[in-house]
Design a protein around this motif. Structure first.
Motif, PDB file in Angstrom:
ATOM      1  N   LEU A   1      -1.762   3.973   4.689  1.00  0.00           N
ATOM      2  CA  LEU A   1      -2.448   3.599   5.898  1.00  0.00           C
ATOM      3  C   LEU A   1      -1.308   2.985   7.031  1.00  0.00           C
ATOM      4  CD1 LEU A   1      -4.721   2.602   7.543  1.00  0.00           C
ATOM      5  CD2 LEU A   1      -4.848   0.567   6.382  1.00  0.00           C
ATOM      6  N   ILE A   2      -0.404   2.240   6.586  1.00  0.00           N
ATOM      7  CA  ILE A   2       0.756   1.836   7.498  1.00  0.00           C
ATOM      8  C   ILE A   2       1.617   2.690   7.957  1.00  0.00           C
ATOM      9  CG2 ILE A   2       2.773   0.119   7.491  1.00  0.00           C
ATOM     10  CD1 ILE A   2       1.408  -1.707   5.339  1.00  0.00           C
ATOM     11  N   ALA A   3       1.997   3.777   7.250  1.00  0.00           N
ATOM     12  CA  ALA A   3       2.792   4.885   7.661  1.00  0.00           C
ATOM     13  C   ALA A   3       1.948   5.548   8.773  1.00  0.00           C
ATOM     14  CB  ALA A   3       3.048   5.803   6.586  1.00  0.00           C
ATOM     15  N   VAL A   4       0.477   5.963   8.545  1.00  0.00           N
ATOM     16  CA  VAL A   4       0.022   6.735   9.406  1.00  0.00           C
ATOM     17  C   VAL A   4      -0.257   5.960  10.792  1.00  0.00           C
ATOM     18  CG1 VAL A   4      -2.644   7.839   9.900  1.00  0.00           C
ATOM     19  CG2 VAL A   4      -1.289   8.035   7.927  1.00  0.00           C
ATOM     20  N   ILE A   5      -0.548   4.867  10.841  1.00  0.00           N
ATOM     21  CA  ILE A   5      -0.666   3.977  12.122  1.00  0.00           C
ATOM     22  C   ILE A   5       0.617   3.802  12.650  1.00  0.00           C
ATOM     23  CG2 ILE A   5      -1.201   1.722  12.872  1.00  0.00           C
ATOM     24  CD1 ILE A   5      -3.317   1.245  10.643  1.00  0.00           C
TER      25      ILE A   5
ATOM     26  N   GLY B   1       1.261  -6.619  12.086  1.00  0.00           N
ATOM     27  CA  GLY B   1       2.761  -7.197  11.987  1.00  0.00           C
ATOM     28  C   GLY B   1       3.507  -6.283  11.103  1.00  0.00           C
ATOM     29  N   VAL B   2       3.173  -5.737   9.781  1.00  0.00           N
ATOM     30  CA  VAL B   2       4.078  -4.724   9.221  1.00  0.00           C
ATOM     31  C   VAL B   2       4.034  -3.230  10.044  1.00  0.00           C
ATOM     32  CG1 VAL B   2       4.277  -3.474   7.346  1.00  0.00           C
ATOM     33  CG2 VAL B   2       3.232  -5.653   7.071  1.00  0.00           C
ATOM     34  N   VAL B   3       2.947  -2.922  10.916  1.00  0.00           N
ATOM     35  CA  VAL B   3       3.258  -1.567  11.623  1.00  0.00           C
ATOM     36  C   VAL B   3       4.265  -2.119  12.934  1.00  0.00           C
ATOM     37  CG1 VAL B   3       1.887  -0.256  13.272  1.00  0.00           C
ATOM     38  CG2 VAL B   3       0.947  -0.871  10.931  1.00  0.00           C
ATOM     39  N   LEU B   4       4.111  -3.214  13.266  1.00  0.00           N
ATOM     40  CA  LEU B   4       5.050  -3.531  14.505  1.00  0.00           C
ATOM     41  C   LEU B   4       6.508  -3.339  13.964  1.00  0.00           C
ATOM     42  CD1 LEU B   4       3.089  -6.027  16.353  1.00  0.00           C
ATOM     43  CD2 LEU B   4       3.502  -3.999  17.038  1.00  0.00           C
TER      44      LEU B   4
END
Length: 267
Positions: free
Chosen positions: A71-75, A136-139
């Motif tokens: 999910l994080i990688a796709v976003i 936050g992790v995505v940023l």
């Protein structure tokens, strides 16, 4: 004699490369099926799939961590492409003053020690409530992903033949219509390549996730690190193989739309 030496030299080089590439993977596979393995034994004493059952059981965190990682990688890919496409178009198609300096500035996040950067980011995110959140992790992941995405996007747009755009404009197409129907499709192979690299970078990211996401966000790299720290090398090896399968599956999915001929158009 000379031919035999040539074959021997080539065989030695290929063998060395194969060992460097597949040696660590073979070690992971051994740990994944080892029940008992300790110094000074060169190979596991007993083999089995007991630890696979622990990782794959319904109460395990492995699948939840894998889902969070994907999910994080796709976003992160979507965020990077939204920002990199206009930036890459401007850098690749427009005569911007200081273009080289801008591309150099984009590389700056890679020039500083990541731990020091993430410590300060974590402090800032804590003040604004982004610590322990997907956002936050995505940023944090996007900081490094943009470096890859902008450079590849700029190269992809620069490789588009200007004459094709002129032809579309001469036939009455507007600038926006030309960009959407000519420039963007021709640059798509490069953008897909950028998406692959950003996805893999985000999926493997550990340091930024550790400082910004812990303890609320758990990804596969964090789970692997925790298992390694506790001496559960079998769990860590199995987790690494699951992550490897996810990466290969994503690359095979993209490969259906991206071949060598299309990649050659990136320049």
């Amino acid at each position: 004699m000379r031919a035999a030496l040539g074959w021997l030299w080539r065989g030695g080089v290929l063998g060395t490369l194969a060992f460097l590439i597949f040696g660590p993977l073979a070690n992971l596979v051994l740990w994944a099926v080892a029940i008992q393995w300790y110094f000074p034994h060169k190979l596991p004493l007993t083999y089995g799939l007991r630890y696979w059952g622990e990782v794959l059981k319904p109460t395990s965190d492995a699948f939840a961590s894998l889902g969070t990682s994907i999910l994080i990688a796709v976003i992160t890919v979507l965020v990077c492409l939204v920002l990199a496409i206009p930036a890459g178009y401007a850098l690749g198609r427009r005569s911007l003053p200081g273009r080289g300096l801008i591309l150099l500035i984009v590389l700056l996040p890679q020039a500083f020690p990541s731990v020091a950067v993430y410590l300060n980011i974590a402090r800032l995110f804590y003040m604004v409530g982004l610590n322990g959140t997907i956002t936050g992790v995505v940023l944090v992941h996007a900081v490094h992903g943009l470096v890859i995405a902008v450079w590849i996007a700029a190269a992809a747009f620069a490789a588009v033949d200007v004459e094709l755009e002129f032809a579309a404009r001469n036939m009455g197409a507007s600038a926006v219509h030309t960009a959407l129907t000519v420039t963007l499709p021709l640059a798509a192979p490069g953008l897909m390549a950028a998406a692959i690299f950003v996805f893999l970078e985000s999926l493997d990211e550990f340091t930024g996730t550790y400082f910004v996401g812990v303890p609320d966000i758990t990804t596969l790299p964090l789970m692997m690190f925790t298992a390694s720290l506790a001496g559960n090398y079998q769990i860590a090896a199995i987790t690494a193989l699951i992550q490897l399968v996810a990466s290969i599956a994503f690359m095979l999915l993209i490969e259906r739309f991206l071949n060598t001929e299309m990649l050659a158009k990136v320049g």
